[in-house]
Design a protein around this motif. Structure first.
Motif, mmCIF file in Angstrom:
data_model
loop_
_atom_site.group_PDB
_atom_site.id
_atom_site.type_symbol
_atom_site.label_atom_id
_atom_site.label_comp_id
_atom_site.label_asym_id
_atom_site.label_seq_id
_atom_site.Cartn_x
_atom_site.Cartn_y
_atom_site.Cartn_z
ATOM 1 N N PHE A 1 0.903 -1.243 -0.088
ATOM 2 C CA PHE A 1 -0.121 -0.042 0.008
ATOM 3 C C PHE A 1 0.698 1.225 0.030
ATOM 4 C CE2 PHE A 1 -1.909 3.652 1.853
ATOM 5 C CZ PHE A 1 -3.171 3.447 1.275
ATOM 6 N N VAL B 1 3.893 0.514 2.883
ATOM 7 C CA VAL B 1 3.996 -0.504 3.673
ATOM 8 C C VAL B 1 3.699 -1.959 2.933
ATOM 9 C CG1 VAL B 1 3.396 0.844 5.566
ATOM 10 C CG2 VAL B 1 1.631 -0.204 4.290
ATOM 11 N N LEU C 1 1.484 -5.318 3.160
ATOM 12 C CA LEU C 1 0.193 -5.823 3.633
ATOM 13 C C LEU C 1 0.348 -7.289 3.674
ATOM 14 C CD1 LEU C 1 -2.156 -3.812 1.415
ATOM 15 C CD2 LEU C 1 -1.303 -3.061 3.724
ATOM 16 N N GLN D 1 -2.304 -9.246 3.306
ATOM 17 C CA GLN D 1 -2.957 -9.988 2.388
ATOM 18 C C GLN D 1 -2.421 -10.561 1.140
ATOM 19 O OE1 GLN D 1 -3.828 -7.208 3.905
ATOM 20 N NE2 GLN D 1 -5.829 -7.305 4.497
ATOM 21 N N VAL E 1 -2.922 -12.002 -2.582
ATOM 22 C CA VAL E 1 -3.790 -11.539 -3.582
ATOM 23 C C VAL E 1 -4.180 -12.508 -4.416
ATOM 24 C CG1 VAL E 1 -4.221 -10.311 -5.501
ATOM 25 C CG2 VAL E 1 -3.242 -9.103 -3.711
ATOM 26 N N VAL F 1 1.359 -6.139 -6.732
ATOM 27 C CA VAL F 1 -0.217 -5.521 -6.302
ATOM 28 C C VAL F 1 0.220 -4.403 -5.532
ATOM 29 C CG1 VAL F 1 -2.335 -5.652 -5.249
ATOM 30 C CG2 VAL F 1 -1.211 -7.781 -6.365
ATOM 31 N N LEU F 2 -0.114 -3.298 -6.304
ATOM 32 C CA LEU F 2 -0.100 -1.738 -5.216
ATOM 33 C C LEU F 2 -1.131 -1.192 -5.040
ATOM 34 C CD1 LEU F 2 2.156 0.120 -4.060
ATOM 35 C CD2 LEU F 2 2.025 1.440 -6.296
ATOM 36 N N LEU F 3 -1.666 -1.231 -3.970
ATOM 37 C CA LEU F 3 -2.939 -0.326 -3.615
ATOM 38 C C LEU F 3 -2.479 1.055 -3.280
ATOM 39 C CD1 LEU F 3 -4.640 -3.069 -1.285
ATOM 40 C CD2 LEU F 3 -4.894 -2.961 -3.841
ATOM 41 N N VAL G 1 -10.094 -8.507 -7.025
ATOM 42 C CA VAL G 1 -10.610 -8.393 -6.005
ATOM 43 C C VAL G 1 -9.628 -7.776 -4.897
ATOM 44 C CG1 VAL G 1 -11.673 -9.512 -3.864
ATOM 45 C CG2 VAL G 1 -11.655 -10.462 -6.179
ATOM 46 N N PRO H 1 -8.567 -6.402 -1.584
ATOM 47 C CA PRO H 1 -8.741 -6.640 -0.176
ATOM 48 C C PRO H 1 -9.220 -5.384 0.516
ATOM 49 C CG PRO H 1 -6.291 -6.519 -0.575
ATOM 50 C CD PRO H 1 -6.899 -6.489 -2.098
ATOM 51 N N LEU I 1 -9.213 -2.816 3.540
ATOM 52 C CA LEU I 1 -8.074 -2.480 4.748
ATOM 53 C C LEU I 1 -8.860 -1.477 5.574
ATOM 54 C CD1 LEU I 1 -5.379 -1.884 2.432
ATOM 55 C CD2 LEU I 1 -5.814 -3.869 3.463
ATOM 56 N N TYR J 1 -6.351 1.758 5.779
ATOM 57 C CA TYR J 1 -6.028 2.487 4.540
ATOM 58 C C TYR J 1 -7.348 2.657 3.988
ATOM 59 C CZ TYR J 1 -1.762 0.687 6.141
ATOM 60 O OH TYR J 1 -0.608 0.618 6.863
ATOM 61 N N VAL K 1 -8.315 2.777 -0.030
ATOM 62 C CA VAL K 1 -7.954 2.423 -1.271
ATOM 63 C C VAL K 1 -8.729 3.247 -2.185
ATOM 64 C CG1 VAL K 1 -7.310 0.527 -2.566
ATOM 65 C CG2 VAL K 1 -7.005 0.220 -0.295
ATOM 66 N N GLU L 1 -7.200 2.995 -5.644
ATOM 67 C CA GLU L 1 -6.687 2.691 -6.659
ATOM 68 C C GLU L 1 -5.914 1.405 -6.656
ATOM 69 O OE1 GLU L 1 -3.616 4.415 -10.134
ATOM 70 O OE2 GLU L 1 -4.020 5.541 -8.398
ATOM 71 N N ALA L 2 -5.997 0.469 -7.486
ATOM 72 C CA ALA L 2 -5.268 -0.763 -7.379
ATOM 73 C C ALA L 2 -4.175 -0.950 -8.806
ATOM 74 C CB ALA L 2 -6.067 -1.914 -7.031
ATOM 75 N N GLN L 3 -2.968 -1.266 -8.518
ATOM 76 C CA GLN L 3 -2.193 -1.754 -9.720
ATOM 77 C C GLN L 3 -1.930 -3.122 -9.585
ATOM 78 O OE1 GLN L 3 0.713 1.108 -10.421
ATOM 79 N NE2 GLN L 3 -0.327 3.018 -10.633
ATOM 80 N N VAL L 4 -2.404 -3.877 -10.653
ATOM 81 C CA VAL L 4 -1.965 -5.190 -10.522
ATOM 82 C C VAL L 4 -0.975 -5.613 -11.544
ATOM 83 C CG1 VAL L 4 -2.834 -7.564 -10.303
ATOM 84 C CG2 VAL L 4 -4.180 -5.769 -9.305
ATOM 85 N N LEU L 5 0.005 -6.042 -11.626
ATOM 86 C CA LEU L 5 0.735 -6.532 -12.766
ATOM 87 C C LEU L 5 1.184 -7.998 -12.531
ATOM 88 C CD1 LEU L 5 2.367 -5.625 -15.405
ATOM 89 C CD2 LEU L 5 4.421 -5.286 -13.971
#
Lengths: 126, 126
Positions: free
Chosen positions: A85, A94, A96, A98, A100, A115-117, B101, B103, B105, B108, B110, B112-116
DNA sequence: TAATTAATGCGACTGTGTTGCAATAATACG
DNA sequence: CGTATTATTGCAACACAGTCGCATTAATTA
């Protein structure tokens, strides 16, 4: 090939990570080290520590690479699909807890997931 | 503030994205444009297109920012939690359909989420 | 058609990260 | 312990993505 010799710089870097609650970029790390530790040395140490599975890395905003200690990662299944995150206000990063859920793809073999939130941390929200 | 004038460079950039199956970095984009299109201009166009919600961006390997057309994104809920896949061999990046999906938190918020996802694409696997 | 101003091109500049090479220092081995 | 080996370091130069100020060009407005 990873770290083999126990040097002052290595100890300093490891201590910095142990004392940090959050993930560190090379820049942030250097601010926590004595000024005479060379920039190249820091980058090379980070590379070696990552090779050895002591730290893992991931990209955050502004194309900055962050590093954090691997705590509960079984070295055998070293995939790091856990999320990170980053606060859009203070830029702190930080790790996390979780994991994914990585979608299964039939056209691709997925070896790794980053995964970057992004959002606001508790401190910056109030 | 985003794109307001219809210029040759803007059309060239949009065409390049429409003709691309995959996501493009500024570098890859420039290779598909006439050589006389200025580097700064490309970066500025990408910024504007992103501001306008025409393209979205995300970070891939080697600290490279990639861009892709926003296809089915409702502009109101412009969060982009869909995943991207990058092949570790050929470095090609594609947008995936899957939403991830995110998570929940409690410490925090959230936004935006970046998933690569990284691995091997079909071509590079055989 | 002229006025306005967004867009462009250019060059210089950040900032992150890398590399070649010579000097230094941690380990291994007698 | 003393020496040889070689990993690590420091330095300086470099590579590369991306940014910025400013003068020029060109798309839109009236």
């Amino acid at each position: 090939m990873g770290v083999t010799r126990k040097t002052r710089n290595l100890e300093l870097v490891l201590d910095a990570f142990r004392n940090a609650q959050e993930a560190l970029s090379a820049q942030l790390l250097m601010e926590r080290l004595p000024a005479d530790v060379n920039r190249s040395t820091v980058y090379r140490l980070l590379d070696r520590l990552e090779d050895d599975g002591v730290v893992h890395s991931f990209l955050a905003s502004e194309n900055i690479k962050f590093y954090a200690l691997c705590k509960e990662c079984p070295p055998s299944v070293h995939v790091h699909s856990h999320a990170h995150f980053q606060c859009n206000s203070c830029s702190q990063v930080v790790c996390l807890e979780q994991e994914v859920v990585v979608p299964t793809l039939n056209q691709y073999r997925v070896d790794e997931a980053q995964v970057l939130l992004k959002g606001q941390c508790a401190t910056c929200m109030r």
